[in-house]
Write an enzyme that holds these catalytic residues in place. Sequence first.
Site, PDB file in Angstrom:
ATOM      1  N   SER A 105      38.136  45.167  41.226  1.00 22.34           N
ATOM      2  CA  SER A 105      38.653  45.174  39.618  1.00 22.34           C
ATOM      3  C   SER A 105      38.626  46.640  39.507  1.00 22.34           C
ATOM      4  CB  SER A 105      38.439  44.236  39.380  1.00 22.34           C
ATOM      5  OG  SER A 105      39.498  43.653  38.033  1.00 22.34           O
ATOM      6  N   ASP A 158      42.761  39.471  42.052  1.00 22.03           N
ATOM      7  CA  ASP A 158      41.273  40.539  41.760  1.00 22.03           C
ATOM      8  C   ASP A 158      39.886  39.700  42.793  1.00 22.03           C
ATOM      9  OD1 ASP A 158      38.837  41.146  40.134  1.00 22.03           O
ATOM     10  OD2 ASP A 158      39.660  41.351  38.455  1.00 22.03           O
TER      11      ASP A 158
END
Length: 333
Positions: A47, A207
């Site tokens: 991320s 993610d």
Amino acid sequence: MTDHHQPNGRYADLVLEGGGVKGLGTVGAVMGLLDARWTFPRVAGTSVGALAAAFAATGADSTVFREVLGRLDLRRIPDRRVPLPLLSESVSLALGHGAYAGDWIHRWLTRELDALGVRTFADLRRDDPGDDPALTAPDHRYRLVVMATDITNGRLLRLPWDYALFGLDPDEQMVADAVRMSLSIPFYFAPCTLRNPDTGAEATIVDGGVLSNFAIEIFDRTDGREPRWPTFGVRLLPDLPAGLGDLVPFYGLPMFPAVRLLEQVVATALVGRDQTHLDRPGVRERTMTVDTKGTAITEFGIGPVEKADLVDRGERAAHEFLHQFLDQRVARG
């Protein structure tokens, strides 16, 4: 780009945890390590950690990091598809997309990396015969590894290592594309898609933190030999249960027991695997944790004072960690 064979260098592989806006602390920690003359042969991130890792992998120094950070307008990251607050987010979610498109951060990252001479993973190739044999296959010889989650096939992706699963040549894939995949916070940003050009099969990618938010073990040797240099990790989220408030926006407010249980299940799914690995011998000793309390993961509207404070906290965490690390190294002789 920085060559890890340069003389008088201090080498460490680097693994950076995800954490949204808290990642400003990661940037500060990386700058603190760079100012102490550490060089990173390999960098991995999830991320926002993947975002910082991409710049670290280019060989950027702390001055470049600071300049890049100065050009990052946090307020533009949550980009609506139409300029109608609340309505845009509601419609996007109803259509099965994330609340925000995620296009602005992708364009910004593409432009900034291009200015540093990096577009595809071919620009981040490395060839080191001293690597662990498990990492000497052609599709593993890169300075950067980005964690993402394939929710179609239920698996963790380590990009560029796993592009072969989709029949894709890692050298031809855009670094900014991989980072954007890792930034796809479920329901917040629109998910991404990977398509196999031979079969036409598509996978939805979100993610990397869904399966591995802090892959501190990714560069550990598997051949029984001593590592040539350490792996340093940068964390942003405290251990559970103290860290629940950092993962669950409404934690602490009165809720039904079933909702509270769901919060705990989601939080454990996000960080439980990594927290378990942290309890293995020697892992916490190579990990620094930046104090990011008071800033929410999606608090993109923070002001310049708060932004500078997070960066400063990261730099302080790196300096304190290095002091302890070097003291331990001296004590061991």
